[in-house]
Motif scaffolding. Sequence first.
Motif, PDB file in Angstrom:
ATOM      1  N   UNK A   1      36.525  35.750  43.367  1.00 14.48           N
ATOM      2  CA  UNK A   1      37.937  36.460  43.845  1.00 14.48           C
ATOM      3  C   UNK A   1      37.227  37.713  44.677  1.00 14.48           C
ATOM      4  N   UNK A   2      37.550  37.591  45.778  1.00 10.76           N
ATOM      5  CA  UNK A   2      36.983  38.984  46.924  1.00 10.76           C
ATOM      6  C   UNK A   2      38.020  39.464  47.408  1.00 10.76           C
ATOM      7  N   UNK A   3      38.107  40.625  47.169  1.00  8.21           N
ATOM      8  CA  UNK A   3      38.974  41.909  47.734  1.00  8.21           C
ATOM      9  C   UNK A   3      38.371  42.571  48.989  1.00  8.21           C
ATOM     10  N   UNK A   4      39.056  42.580  50.134  1.00  2.00           N
ATOM     11  CA  UNK A   4      38.479  43.062  51.373  1.00  2.00           C
ATOM     12  C   UNK A   4      38.076  44.393  51.535  1.00  2.00           C
ATOM     13  N   UNK A   5      38.751  45.280  50.910  1.00  6.45           N
ATOM     14  CA  UNK A   5      38.584  46.697  50.875  1.00  6.45           C
ATOM     15  C   UNK A   5      38.664  47.290  49.660  1.00  6.45           C
ATOM     16  N   UNK A   6      38.089  48.516  49.245  1.00  7.80           N
ATOM     17  CA  UNK A   6      38.297  49.512  48.221  1.00  7.80           C
ATOM     18  C   UNK A   6      39.750  49.826  47.777  1.00  7.80           C
ATOM     19  N   UNK A   7      40.456  49.918  48.833  1.00  4.68           N
ATOM     20  CA  UNK A   7      41.700  50.700  48.773  1.00  4.68           C
ATOM     21  C   UNK A   7      42.734  49.657  47.961  1.00  4.68           C
ATOM     22  N   UNK A   8      42.531  48.125  47.997  1.00  6.18           N
ATOM     23  CA  UNK A   8      43.268  47.237  47.543  1.00  6.18           C
ATOM     24  C   UNK A   8      42.953  46.877  46.010  1.00  6.18           C
ATOM     25  N   UNK A   9      42.026  47.626  45.218  1.00  2.00           N
ATOM     26  CA  UNK A   9      41.397  47.269  43.923  1.00  2.00           C
ATOM     27  C   UNK A   9      42.335  46.883  43.009  1.00  2.00           C
ATOM     28  N   UNK A  10      43.550  47.409  42.999  1.00  2.00           N
ATOM     29  CA  UNK A  10      44.807  46.919  42.029  1.00  2.00           C
ATOM     30  C   UNK A  10      45.025  45.521  42.174  1.00  2.00           C
ATOM     31  N   UNK A  11      44.995  44.992  43.183  1.00  2.00           N
ATOM     32  CA  UNK A  11      45.370  43.524  43.430  1.00  2.00           C
ATOM     33  C   UNK A  11      44.659  42.583  42.393  1.00  2.00           C
ATOM     34  N   UNK A  12      43.504  42.953  41.975  1.00  2.00           N
ATOM     35  CA  UNK A  12      42.734  42.183  41.270  1.00  2.00           C
ATOM     36  C   UNK A  12      43.483  42.118  39.726  1.00  2.00           C
ATOM     37  N   UNK A  13      44.132  42.981  39.531  1.00  2.00           N
ATOM     38  CA  UNK A  13      45.150  43.095  38.364  1.00  2.00           C
ATOM     39  C   UNK A  13      46.090  41.959  37.907  1.00  2.00           C
ATOM     40  N   UNK A  14      46.398  41.528  39.177  1.00  6.90           N
ATOM     41  CA  UNK A  14      47.454  40.363  39.017  1.00  6.90           C
ATOM     42  C   UNK A  14      46.603  38.970  38.907  1.00  6.90           C
ATOM     43  N   UNK A  15      45.558  39.124  38.845  1.00  7.00           N
ATOM     44  CA  UNK A  15      44.748  37.972  38.230  1.00  7.00           C
ATOM     45  C   UNK A  15      44.243  38.062  37.008  1.00  7.00           C
ATOM     46  N   UNK A  16      44.479  39.251  36.209  1.00  6.20           N
ATOM     47  CA  UNK A  16      44.171  39.248  34.818  1.00  6.20           C
ATOM     48  C   UNK A  16      44.865  38.508  33.895  1.00  6.20           C
ATOM     49  N   UNK A  17      44.071  38.021  33.042  1.00  2.61           N
ATOM     50  CA  UNK A  17      42.618  38.330  32.462  1.00  2.61           C
ATOM     51  C   UNK A  17      41.883  37.341  33.240  1.00  2.61           C
ATOM     52  N   UNK A  18      40.790  37.747  33.919  1.00  2.00           N
ATOM     53  CA  UNK A  18      39.766  37.144  34.830  1.00  2.00           C
ATOM     54  C   UNK A  18      39.081  36.105  33.853  1.00  2.00           C
ATOM     55  N   UNK A  19      38.818  34.784  33.978  1.00  2.00           N
ATOM     56  CA  UNK A  19      37.866  34.059  33.240  1.00  2.00           C
ATOM     57  C   UNK A  19      36.474  34.473  33.250  1.00  2.00           C
ATOM     58  N   UNK A  20      35.630  34.327  32.022  1.00  2.00           N
ATOM     59  CA  UNK A  20      34.308  34.946  32.343  1.00  2.00           C
ATOM     60  C   UNK A  20      33.350  34.243  33.473  1.00  2.00           C
ATOM     61  N   UNK A  21      33.926  33.172  33.987  1.00  2.00           N
ATOM     62  CA  UNK A  21      33.416  32.329  34.995  1.00  2.00           C
ATOM     63  C   UNK A  21      33.521  32.975  36.451  1.00  2.00           C
ATOM     64  N   UNK A  22      34.576  33.690  36.399  1.00  2.00           N
ATOM     65  CA  UNK A  22      34.843  34.392  37.683  1.00  2.00           C
ATOM     66  C   UNK A  22      34.238  35.566  37.973  1.00  2.00           C
ATOM     67  N   UNK A  23      33.802  35.708  39.239  1.00  2.15           N
ATOM     68  CA  UNK A  23      32.905  36.891  39.817  1.00  2.15           C
ATOM     69  C   UNK A  23      33.911  37.477  40.549  1.00  2.15           C
ATOM     70  N   UNK A  24      34.313  39.018  40.364  1.00  2.00           N
ATOM     71  CA  UNK A  24      35.054  39.780  41.138  1.00  2.00           C
ATOM     72  C   UNK A  24      34.286  40.763  41.769  1.00  2.00           C
ATOM     73  N   UNK A  25      34.413  40.324  43.333  1.00  2.00           N
ATOM     74  CA  UNK A  25      33.921  41.189  44.564  1.00  2.00           C
ATOM     75  C   UNK A  25      34.730  42.015  45.160  1.00  2.00           C
ATOM     76  N   UNK A  26      34.374  43.360  45.429  1.00  2.00           N
ATOM     77  CA  UNK A  26      35.185  44.354  46.297  1.00  2.00           C
ATOM     78  C   UNK A  26      34.350  44.442  47.620  1.00  2.00           C
ATOM     79  N   UNK A  27      34.923  44.647  48.642  1.00  2.00           N
ATOM     80  CA  UNK A  27      34.143  45.013  49.665  1.00  2.00           C
ATOM     81  C   UNK A  27      34.415  46.503  50.053  1.00  2.00           C
ATOM     82  N   UNK A  28      33.376  47.241  50.502  1.00  2.00           N
ATOM     83  CA  UNK A  28      33.116  48.750  50.650  1.00  2.00           C
ATOM     84  C   UNK A  28      32.719  48.839  51.940  1.00  2.00           C
ATOM     85  N   UNK A  29      33.456  49.692  52.943  1.00  3.02           N
ATOM     86  CA  UNK A  29      33.190  49.823  54.497  1.00  3.02           C
ATOM     87  C   UNK A  29      32.704  51.150  54.821  1.00  3.02           C
TER      88      UNK A  29
END
Length: 382
Positions: free
Chosen positions: A97-125
Amino acid sequence: MSNSASPSNQSSCSGEALASAEKPNVVFITRKWPPAMGGMETWAKNLAEQLSARSSLELVALPGRTNGQPPTFFSLLLFPFTVLLHRIKRRPTPDLLILGDMAIWPLALLFWPLPSRTKLLIAAHGTDVSYHRRGGIKGRFYGLYLRLGARLMRRAKVIANSRATAEVLTETGWDNSVVVALATSRSDPTAAPKIENKQSDAAHRDILFAGRLVTRKGCGWFVKNVLPNLPDNTRLKVAGTGWDQSEQFVVEHPQVDYLGQLSPKDLRTAYSDADCVIVPNIDVPNGEYEGFGLVAVEAAEAGAMVLASDHGGLRDAVIDGKTGRLIASGDANAWVDAIESIFAMPAEQQATFRQQAQQVAREYYNWDRVAREVLALAEPGK
């Protein structure tokens, strides 16, 4: 903090283990998307194109406006509902699950709880990481916002575009990062650099600066402190879209030719025609920094002689001695010496360096490598 992909430790083979395995399932969420124009939009579009060829990609993107501007505030407010709708509709568990920039980190909460197999990546520019440094109410609030994210997103790994960005991330508690240097989109991958015998034309020496005239990019500093100490026949050509009021004196200087905004083709020609291309970034009081410095990569790929400050993200945008040279930031004497050494360099030696720099830039700073390094983060243990 993990800095596994800096130019000094190039790993262009990252992700090969995935090549023979089943394609990973990737969800990529970004609010930075064409027709809006900017570095983040370019990053998102090119990465998405490469990921789509190597994974099962689901893209949730918020397009910009047709005039090239970012989405409206109303569109930004509605975007979380678009993401939520996608979350409700989808079934497979994503590997990434990749989020395109740091400002949208809360969008990851919409996928919570994330299964243990899912890697969460957030891009920083860049600005999305350092805005808190500006101070004031907005800066302090944004800093608190990032610190909250660091607490809630402990399992997230941040994709930093440079070691400098990774260091700034730690100021708000994001200490789990990996550096994936950016890439350039080649306009003509088969074109050889146009190398002219500059020594046969002693009438003038051309230096090129490309970019917006803002204090941190150092062009004003260069005009005040370096240009007066170079030979009288030296011309500084400036290609860019505008300037801050404090930098206006640059375009009025008698040794400066202001070119305005150039087309990609004309800018590429300007890179290779110049005796050297400068990227002279300096420290500024408000803490702004160069997240990466794509101009240095684009110029090297076009066959230019690149001189850049040993500063911020430029340390990852230039492979010192291979795609250009890193010069001490704010050291006028060091800059004068470096430029005069280029002026005195035999044409054959200069041509050889330019061609080798172009080759290295193409081999390392490409989107294929970026995508493979990102996908490698889906591997167990990463």
